[in-house]
Enzyme design. Sequence first.
Site, short mmCIF file in Angstrom:
data_model
loop_
_atom_site.label_atom_id
_atom_site.label_comp_id
_atom_site.label_asym_id
_atom_site.label_seq_id
_atom_site.Cartn_x
_atom_site.Cartn_y
_atom_site.Cartn_z
N GLU A 8 -7.73 11.86 2.05
CA GLU A 8 -8.24 11.03 3.30
C GLU A 8 -8.29 11.91 4.27
OE1 GLU A 8 -5.67 6.86 4.68
OE2 GLU A 8 -5.39 7.71 2.88
N GLU A 42 0.94 -1.07 0.02
CA GLU A 42 -0.08 0.14 -0.05
C GLU A 42 0.91 1.22 0.03
OE1 GLU A 42 -3.55 1.60 2.80
OE2 GLU A 42 -1.82 0.85 3.65
#
EC number: 3.2.1.8
Length: 221
Positions: free
Chosen positions: A205, A114
């Site tokens: 985010e 990730e």
Amino acid sequence: MVSFSTLLTACTAITGALGTPDLDRRQNVTPNAQGTHNGYFYSWWSDGQSPVTYTNSAGGSYSVEWSSGGNLVGGKGWNPGSAKEIRYSASWQPTNNSNSYLTIYGWTRSPLVEYYIVESHGEYNPGSSAEPRGEIEAHGSIYKLYESTRVQQPSIDGTQTFQQYWAIRQTHRTSGTVTTGTFFNAWAAAGMPIGQHNYMIVATEAYNSAGRASVVVETPP
């Protein structure tokens, strides 16, 4: 910050067939979803704890507005990702410099990774809980590199142990060009290999905060 974005695929697997997200008027929370919109791949997830709306707009545009608490991540881009020159512009406005960031975000397999190329972040520095792996100069700024290991956490392949890579820009910005291959190569040179690409998005985010963002991905789908 809790790495809530690792929950994304696990939480959206059920909702991936929903198509473009629509506002849930009763709860004021946009349902989780992945799909294609105007030629771009998009991915959206929240834990439902914050009043939040995510809206796909024309072309590579999207907007998100969140009010308080909760975890969320979403944006537009490509599936699969690649070494690409990404042009973007954004109005990114976390309230009171709260916990949020504007980032290139993606996954690879073999190895399962990730990754984040963070262009702007609020009061919380997401590299603060990771191991430093050097720095590079790119796009008019220093980017500090970090790595961490996520042990038995949700991923694009279910619950797994995987690596998390960071490149965090020291001179924040909300528009410009990111050559992702530069960072893939820098990570590899630091002993952090990139595998086969899954999705890659220009993401907003946030965690336990409030704010709004309008983002335009200018690179064609």
